[in-house]
Design an enzyme around this catalytic site. Structure first.
Site, PDB file in Angstrom:
ATOM      1  N   GLY A  31     -22.792   0.711  29.748  1.00 49.96           N
ATOM      2  CA  GLY A  31     -21.743   1.834  29.869  1.00 49.96           C
ATOM      3  C   GLY A  31     -20.578   1.154  30.192  1.00 49.96           C
ATOM      4  N   GLU A  74      -6.235  -5.661   4.148  1.00 47.62           N
ATOM      5  CA  GLU A  74      -6.048  -6.951   2.949  1.00 47.62           C
ATOM      6  C   GLU A  74      -7.023  -6.880   2.111  1.00 47.62           C
ATOM      7  OE1 GLU A  74      -3.980 -10.396   4.212  1.00 47.62           O
ATOM      8  OE2 GLU A  74      -3.064  -9.544   5.912  1.00 47.62           O
ATOM      9  N   PRO A 101       0.774   5.634   0.094  1.00 50.67           N
ATOM     10  CA  PRO A 101      -0.119   7.053   0.672  1.00 50.67           C
ATOM     11  C   PRO A 101      -1.416   7.151  -0.466  1.00 50.67           C
ATOM     12  CG  PRO A 101       2.084   7.424   0.909  1.00 50.67           C
ATOM     13  CD  PRO A 101       2.278   6.137   0.249  1.00 50.67           C
ATOM     14  N   GLN A 159     -22.945  -3.249  23.370  1.00 55.23           N
ATOM     15  CA  GLN A 159     -24.257  -3.011  23.735  1.00 55.23           C
ATOM     16  C   GLN A 159     -24.672  -3.648  24.976  1.00 55.23           C
ATOM     17  OE1 GLN A 159     -25.788  -0.578  22.538  1.00 55.23           O
ATOM     18  NE2 GLN A 159     -27.883  -0.800  23.459  1.00 55.23           N
ATOM     19  N   ILE A 160     -24.395  -5.061  24.952  1.00 55.65           N
ATOM     20  CA  ILE A 160     -24.621  -6.135  26.244  1.00 55.65           C
ATOM     21  C   ILE A 160     -24.126  -5.620  27.437  1.00 55.65           C
ATOM     22  CG2 ILE A 160     -24.369  -8.417  27.128  1.00 55.65           C
ATOM     23  CD1 ILE A 160     -25.020  -9.397  24.169  1.00 55.65           C
ATOM     24  N   THR A 182       1.007  -1.210  -0.018  1.00 53.25           N
ATOM     25  CA  THR A 182      -0.162  -0.013   0.053  1.00 53.25           C
ATOM     26  C   THR A 182       0.758   1.383  -0.092  1.00 53.25           C
ATOM     27  OG1 THR A 182      -1.538  -1.269   1.186  1.00 53.25           O
ATOM     28  CG2 THR A 182      -1.646   0.934   1.105  1.00 53.25           C
TER      29      THR A 182
HETATM   30  C1  LIG Z   1      -3.713  -0.767  10.625  1.00 50.50           C
HETATM   31  C2  LIG Z   1      -3.367  -1.385   8.990  1.00 50.50           C
HETATM   32  C3  LIG Z   1      -2.501  -2.231   8.808  1.00 50.50           C
HETATM   33  C4  LIG Z   1      -2.153  -2.387   7.221  1.00 50.50           C
HETATM   34  N1  LIG Z   1      -1.136  -3.163   7.012  1.00 50.50           N
HETATM   35  C5  LIG Z   1      -0.959  -3.086   5.824  1.00 50.50           C
HETATM   36  C6  LIG Z   1       0.459  -3.918   5.306  1.00 50.50           C
HETATM   37  O1  LIG Z   1       1.035  -4.496   6.247  1.00 50.50           O
HETATM   38  N2  LIG Z   1       0.898  -3.730   3.957  1.00 50.50           N
HETATM   39  C7  LIG Z   1       0.364  -3.272   3.188  1.00 50.50           C
HETATM   40  O2  LIG Z   1       0.667  -3.155   1.985  1.00 50.50           O
HETATM   41  N3  LIG Z   1      -0.966  -2.578   3.371  1.00 50.50           N
HETATM   42  C8  LIG Z   1      -1.332  -2.485   4.708  1.00 50.50           C
HETATM   43  N4  LIG Z   1      -2.440  -1.716   5.074  1.00 50.50           N
HETATM   44  C9  LIG Z   1      -3.305  -1.022   4.024  1.00 50.50           C
HETATM   45  C10 LIG Z   1      -4.605  -1.594   3.742  1.00 50.50           C
HETATM   46  O3  LIG Z   1      -4.407  -2.876   3.118  1.00 50.50           O
HETATM   47  C11 LIG Z   1      -5.665  -0.772   2.888  1.00 50.50           C
HETATM   48  O4  LIG Z   1      -5.826   0.386   3.657  1.00 50.50           O
HETATM   49  C12 LIG Z   1      -6.604  -1.138   2.325  1.00 50.50           C
HETATM   50  O5  LIG Z   1      -6.080  -2.305   1.308  1.00 50.50           O
HETATM   51  C13 LIG Z   1      -7.230  -0.179   1.617  1.00 50.50           C
HETATM   52  O6  LIG Z   1      -6.804   0.770   0.634  1.00 50.50           O
HETATM   53  P1  LIG Z   1      -6.634   2.276   1.022  1.00 50.50           P
HETATM   54  O7  LIG Z   1      -6.536   2.706   2.434  1.00 50.50           O
HETATM   55  O8  LIG Z   1      -5.635   2.829  -0.143  1.00 50.50           O
HETATM   56  O9  LIG Z   1      -8.229   2.899   0.535  1.00 50.50           O
HETATM   57  P2  LIG Z   1      -8.563   3.032  -0.976  1.00 50.50           P
HETATM   58  O10 LIG Z   1      -8.298   2.111  -1.774  1.00 50.50           O
HETATM   59  O11 LIG Z   1      -8.494   4.458  -1.259  1.00 50.50           O
HETATM   60  O12 LIG Z   1     -10.239   2.960  -0.799  1.00 50.50           O
HETATM   61  C14 LIG Z   1     -11.200   3.987  -0.262  1.00 50.50           C
HETATM   62  C15 LIG Z   1     -12.608   3.608  -0.342  1.00 50.50           C
HETATM   63  O13 LIG Z   1     -12.942   3.422  -1.767  1.00 50.50           O
HETATM   64  C16 LIG Z   1     -13.370   2.075  -1.813  1.00 50.50           C
HETATM   65  N5  LIG Z   1     -12.944   1.780  -3.274  1.00 50.50           N
HETATM   66  C17 LIG Z   1     -11.765   1.646  -3.768  1.00 50.50           C
HETATM   67  N6  LIG Z   1     -11.948   1.183  -5.083  1.00 50.50           N
HETATM   68  C18 LIG Z   1     -13.371   1.056  -5.327  1.00 50.50           C
HETATM   69  C19 LIG Z   1     -13.927   0.250  -6.421  1.00 50.50           C
HETATM   70  N7  LIG Z   1     -13.346  -0.015  -7.734  1.00 50.50           N
HETATM   71  N8  LIG Z   1     -15.218   0.006  -6.228  1.00 50.50           N
HETATM   72  C20 LIG Z   1     -15.678   0.529  -5.117  1.00 50.50           C
HETATM   73  N9  LIG Z   1     -15.235   0.959  -4.025  1.00 50.50           N
HETATM   74  C21 LIG Z   1     -13.810   1.206  -4.145  1.00 50.50           C
HETATM   75  C22 LIG Z   1     -12.764   1.224  -0.801  1.00 50.50           C
HETATM   76  O14 LIG Z   1     -13.244   0.033  -0.850  1.00 50.50           O
HETATM   77  C23 LIG Z   1     -12.805   2.061   0.495  1.00 50.50           C
HETATM   78  O15 LIG Z   1     -14.184   1.986   0.923  1.00 50.50           O
HETATM   79  C24 LIG Z   1      -2.790  -1.648   6.365  1.00 50.50           C
HETATM   80  C25 LIG Z   1      -3.971  -0.608   6.967  1.00 50.50           C
HETATM   81  C26 LIG Z   1      -4.125  -0.606   8.076  1.00 50.50           C
HETATM   82  C27 LIG Z   1      -5.184   0.406   8.391  1.00 50.50           C
END
Ligand SMILES: Cc1cc2nc3c(=O)[nH]c(=O)nc-3n(C[C@H](O)[C@H](O)[C@H](O)COP(=O)(O)OP(=O)(O)OC[C@H]3O[C@@H](n4cnc5c(N)ncnc54)[C@H](O)[C@@H]3O)c2cc1C
Length: 382
Positions: free
Chosen positions: A343, A366, A128, A339-340, A126
Site C-alpha cells: 500500500g 522520442e 498536435p 508491488q513490493i 511533434t
Molecule cells: C512528456 C512528453 C514530453 C515530450 N517532449 C517532446 C519534445 O521535447 N519534443 C518533441 O518534438 N516531442 C516531444 N514529445 C512527443 C513524443 O515524442 C510523442 O508523443 C511520441 O513520439 C508519440 O507521438 P504521438 O504522441 O503523436 O503518438 P502517435 O504517433 O499518434 O501514436 C499513437 C499510437 O499509435 C502507434 N503507431 C503510430 N504509427 C504506427 C505504425 N506505423 N505502426 C504501429 N503503431 C503505430 C504509436 O506507437 C502509438 O502507440 C513529448 C511527449 C511527452 C508526453
C-alpha cells in the site's frame, strides 16, 4: 571488449550520484507534488558542467562525450526522472541541433548559454496532429524577404516554457521537393518572438517537475539567418538527433529501473510481515533479482549503442534496441517495486510511486516502442 568505466567516468558517475542523493532527493518530492520546475537544481547542475558534458571546450563544453552524458542521466534518473529529462532534453534535443548543424554565428550566439545551463532550448518536432509520423509535419515557414514567417503548432515540447528558455528549434515545411514530397527545414525561434505563444503547462501523469507545453506560431517572423543548417535538411537532422537521443533515453530508463532496485532492497529489509522482513521470502528476493537482471542487461544495451556511436559505426538498430528494452524493463521494474512496497507503494511520498508514474512515458517519448520495432525491422531489411 571492455565495459568497465575508466577513472574519469567513475568519478563523474560518483559525483552525479552524490548530487542526486544529497541535492535532488530531499526536495524533488515537493516540486513533483506542486508541479514546480526545479530552478535551483538546474542552476547547480549547470555549475557542475552537466549541460556541457558532450560538447567541445571551444564552445563552452566540458570536452566529454555522449556516453558521459548517459552516465549522468542514469545517475539522476536513479533518484528522479523529471530532473533527468530536463537535462536530457536540454542537451540532446536542445543544444545538440545547434552544435551539430548550426552556423558559426548561431553557435557563438547560443551555445555558451546553453552549455552552461544558464539557458535552455526546446526541440519542436511533434505536433498536435502528428508524432510518430514526423514527416506529416504541418507547421509551415515561408520566406518573405529576409524573414521566415511561421504558422502552425507543436505539442508536448519539453523545456519550452521555463523562465530560462532561450529558444525552440522548430521543424517546418518550407516547400515541395522535385519528387512532390515535403521539404522540411529547421528554424530557430527565440523565446518572446511576437507570434510565438507558449500555452500553460500540461497536466501530466508523470515527470511533474519537468516543463512541457504546446506552442503556437501565428505569423511568427524570425530572420532568414535563423535557418538551422541547410534548407531541406530538416528530416535528416531530426533523424540524427533522435537516433542519439534514444541512447540517452535508454540510459534514463536504466536509471529509473536501478532506482526501483535500490528502493526495493531497502524496503524489503525493513518491512516486516508474518514475523520477519519481507526480504526473507524468496518470492520477494526473486522479484528483486529479476529487476536487477533487467537493469543490468539494459545497461549493457545502451553502453553498446553508445560505444558504436562514438566509434563512428552505424548505431541506429542498437540505439532502438537499447531504448525499446530499457523502457520496457523500466515499466516492469516500476510495477514490481510498487508491488513490493504494498500500500505504501501507492502513496506519493514514496519514491517508487514517482518511478511508477514516470516509467510509462519512456515507452512513448522520442519514439514509441512500436516505432523502435519498426526501426529494428527496417534495419533487418524488412
Ligand atoms: C512528456 C512528453 C514530453 C515530450 N517532449 C517532446 C519534445 O521535447 N519534443 C518533441 O518534438 N516531442 C516531444 N514529445 C512527443 C513524443 O515524442 C510523442 O508523443 C511520441 O513520439 C508519440 O507521438 P504521438 O504522441 O503523436 O503518438 P502517435 O504517433 O499518434 O501514436 C499513437 C499510437 O499509435 C502507434 N503507431 C503510430 N504509427 C504506427 C505504425 N506505423 N505502426 C504501429 N503503431 C503505430 C504509436 O506507437 C502509438 O502507440 C513529448 C511527449 C511527452 C508526453
Amino acid at each position: 571488449m571492455d565495459f568497465r568505466l575508466d577513472e574519469e567516468q567513475q568519478a563523474l558517475r560518483e559525483s552525479v550520484r552524490d548530487f542526486a542523493r544529497e541535492v535532488v532527493a530531499p526536495v524533488i518530492g515537493e516540486h513533483y507534488e506542486q508541479h514546480t520546475f526545479p530552478y535551483e537544481i538546474v542552476r547547480q547542475m549547470g555549475k557542475m558542467g552537466l549541460f556541457g558534458l558532450p560538447f567541445a571546450e571551444e564552445h563552452g563544453g566540458m570536452g566529454g562525450d555522449y556516453f558521459a552524458l548517459c552516465l549522468a542521466l542514469e545517475e539522476l534518473a536513479r533518484v528522479d526522472s523529471s530532473v533527468a529529462i530536463t537535462l536530457e532534453a536540454a542537451v540532446s534535443l536542445g543544444a545538440m541541433p545547434i552544435y551539430r548543424f548550426g552556423t558559426a554565428e548561431q553557435k557563438a550566439q547560443w551555445l555558451p548559454k546553453l552549455l552552461s545551463g544558464e539557458a535552455l532550448a526546446g526541440f519542436g518536432l511533434t505536433e498536435p496532429g502528428t508524432g510518430s509520423d514526423a514527416g506529416g509535419t504541418r507547421t509551415r515557414a515561408v520566406l518573405d524577404g529576409d524573414e521566415w514567417v511561421i504558422n502552425g503548432s507543436k505539442a508536448f515540447i519539453t523545456n519550452s516554457g521555463t523562465d530560462i528558455t532561450a529558444l525552440v528549434t522548430v521543424t517546418a515545411v518550407t516547400g515541395t521537393k522535385p519528387d512532390g514530397s515535403k521539404e522540411l527545414s529547421t528554424i530557430i525561434v527565440p523565446s518572446g518572438t511576437p507570434g510565438f505563444t507558449v500555452a500553460p503547462g500540461y497536466s501530466k501523469v508523470g515527470w511533474n517537475a519537468s516543463d512541457t507545453h504546446e506552442l503556437t506560431f501565428d505569423d511568427c517572423r524570425v530572420p532568414a539567418a535563423n535557418l538551422l543548417g541547410e534548407r531541406g535538411r530538416g528530416f535528416a537532422q531530426f533523424l540524427r538527433i533522435l537516433d542519439e537521443g534514444r541512447i540517452a533515453i535508454a540510459a534514463l530508463a536504466v536509471g529509473l529501473a536501478q532506482g526501483c532496485v535500490d528502493e526495493s532492497v531497502k524496503y524489503a529489509k525493513e518491512r516486516q510481515a508474518f514475523g520477519q522482513p519481507i526480504g526473507n521470502y524468496q518470492a520477494i528476493q526473486f522479484k528483486i533479482a529479476d529487476m536487477e537482471m533487467k537493469a543490468h542487461t539494459a545497461r549493457l544495451a545502451y553502453y553498446d549503442a553508445a560505444a558504436r556511436m562514438l566509434a563512428g559505426e552505424p548505431f541506429k538498430r542498437q540505439a532502438a534496441i537499447a531504448k525499446l528494452h530499457a523502457s520496457t524493463i523500466a515499466v516492469d521494474n516500476a510495477r514490481e517495486a510498487t508491488q513490493i512496497h504494498g500500500g505504501y507503494g501507492f502513496m506519493n511520498e514514496y519514491p517508487v510511486a514517482r518511478f511508477w508514474r514516470d516509467s510509462k512515458i519512456l515507452e512513448i517519448g522520442e519514439g514509441t516502442s512500436e516505432v523502435q520495432r519498426m526501426i529494428i525491422a527496417r534495419d533487418l531489411g524488412m
